[in-house]
Design a protein around this motif. Structure first.
Motif, PDB file in Angstrom:
ATOM      1  N   ALA A   1       0.834  -1.208   0.000  1.00  0.00           N
ATOM      2  CA  ALA A   1       0.000   0.000   0.000  1.00  0.00           C
ATOM      3  C   ALA A   1       0.865   1.252   0.000  1.00  0.00           C
ATOM      4  CB  ALA A   1      -0.943  -0.007   1.204  1.00  0.00           C
ATOM      5  N   ASN A   2       1.932   1.243   0.799  1.00  0.00           N
ATOM      6  CA  ASN A   2       2.845   2.389   0.832  1.00  0.00           C
ATOM      7  C   ASN A   2       3.543   2.573  -0.510  1.00  0.00           C
ATOM      8  OD1 ASN A   2       2.134   2.850   3.473  1.00  0.00           O
ATOM      9  ND2 ASN A   2       3.950   1.874   4.339  1.00  0.00           N
ATOM     10  N   GLY A   3       3.693   1.487  -1.259  1.00  0.00           N
ATOM     11  CA  GLY A   3       4.323   1.536  -2.571  1.00  0.00           C
ATOM     12  C   GLY A   3       3.350   1.894  -3.690  1.00  0.00           C
ATOM     13  N   GLY A   4       2.135   2.247  -3.331  1.00  0.00           N
ATOM     14  CA  GLY A   4       1.168   2.690  -4.335  1.00  0.00           C
ATOM     15  C   GLY A   4       0.191   1.627  -4.804  1.00  0.00           C
ATOM     16  N   LYS A   5       0.311   0.405  -4.288  1.00  0.00           N
ATOM     17  CA  LYS A   5      -0.627  -0.655  -4.681  1.00  0.00           C
ATOM     18  C   LYS A   5      -1.971  -0.428  -3.985  1.00  0.00           C
ATOM     19  CE  LYS A   5       2.369  -3.220  -6.935  1.00  0.00           C
ATOM     20  NZ  LYS A   5       2.307  -3.472  -8.348  1.00  0.00           N
ATOM     21  N   VAL A   6      -3.036  -0.810  -4.660  1.00  0.00           N
ATOM     22  CA  VAL A   6      -4.370  -0.709  -4.094  1.00  0.00           C
ATOM     23  C   VAL A   6      -4.717  -2.063  -3.482  1.00  0.00           C
ATOM     24  CG1 VAL A   6      -6.812  -0.325  -4.595  1.00  0.00           C
ATOM     25  CG2 VAL A   6      -5.066   1.019  -5.783  1.00  0.00           C
ATOM     26  N   LEU A   7      -5.166  -2.052  -2.250  1.00  0.00           N
ATOM     27  CA  LEU A   7      -5.576  -3.286  -1.578  1.00  0.00           C
ATOM     28  C   LEU A   7      -7.089  -3.456  -1.721  1.00  0.00           C
ATOM     29  CD1 LEU A   7      -3.565  -2.981   1.764  1.00  0.00           C
ATOM     30  CD2 LEU A   7      -2.865  -4.074  -0.367  1.00  0.00           C
ATOM     31  N   GLU A   8      -7.512  -4.689  -1.859  1.00  0.00           N
ATOM     32  CA  GLU A   8      -8.940  -4.995  -1.904  1.00  0.00           C
ATOM     33  C   GLU A   8      -9.317  -5.622  -0.569  1.00  0.00           C
ATOM     34  OE1 GLU A   8     -12.128  -7.270  -4.783  1.00  0.00           O
ATOM     35  OE2 GLU A   8     -10.048  -7.908  -4.826  1.00  0.00           O
ATOM     36  N   VAL A   9     -10.309  -5.048   0.098  1.00  0.00           N
ATOM     37  CA  VAL A   9     -10.724  -5.510   1.409  1.00  0.00           C
ATOM     38  C   VAL A   9     -12.202  -5.874   1.346  1.00  0.00           C
ATOM     39  CG1 VAL A   9     -11.001  -4.874   3.843  1.00  0.00           C
ATOM     40  CG2 VAL A   9      -9.058  -3.987   2.529  1.00  0.00           C
TER      41      VAL A   9
END
Length: 172
Positions: free
Chosen positions: A34-42
């Motif tokens: 997430a800090n690296g710009g990836k989007v997490l799916e929750v």
């Protein structure tokens, strides 16, 4: 990551869910992503009892036996049983979309043309596939199939064995 919990809190505008200790290392990886710009799916949802694979396998076994007696295939018998005992919803669609909507559902019954706010539409009765059913819905389908199988002279489980199989839903 997937886990179960009965604890959820909302504090200072934040949702708080305790993470099992065994998953803490994975949380660090997710945080880096997430800090690296990836989007997490929750996804958070209420846990539902899953249908017993034995009950599902038995349904298809009986459908196969019915198909042999009726001299057809078990998928056709399944769709017939869905129409008699299955879960459905009503959908109103533009006439041009009827065939496309039919492709998205296990089985569909056209109920006829209607007018909504001056626009022509077709009302459809759309049946959900049994893989989406909860245990009560599946139990109704299975009861109907077993009843019709018995009428065809097909031997099925005793009521006690059927009840035991259906109780597996509660144990999982």
């Amino acid at each position: 990551m997937k886990f179960e919990t009965k604890i959820i809190n909302f504090f200072a505008g934040c949702l708080q869910i305790p993470i099992p200790a065994a998953l803490i290392a994975l949380i660090g990886e997710l945080q880096q992503a997430a800090n690296g710009g990836k989007v997490l799916e929750v996804e958070i949802k209420i846990k539902r009892k899953r249908r017993s694979l034995n009950a599902n396998a038995y349904l298809w076994e009986v459908l196969g036996r019915m198909a042999a007696v009726l001299k057809t295939d078990k998928d056709s018998v399944y769709l017939m049983m869905l129409e008699r005992y299955g879960v459905y919803t009503h959908v109103c669609v533009k006439p041009a979309a009827v065939e496309r909507v039919k492709q998205e559902w296990r089985t569909v019954r056209e109920l006829g043309e209607i007018t909504i706010n001056g626009q022509k539409a077709v009302q459809l009765q759309c049946y959900f596939g049994s893989h989406t059913y909860n245990s009560k819905e599946f139990s109704i389908l299975l009861d109907g199939v077993l009843s019709e199988a018995a009428q065809l002279g097909i031997e099925t489980l005793s009521e006690a064995d059927k009840d035991l199989m259906l109780k597996e839903w509660g144990a999982k």
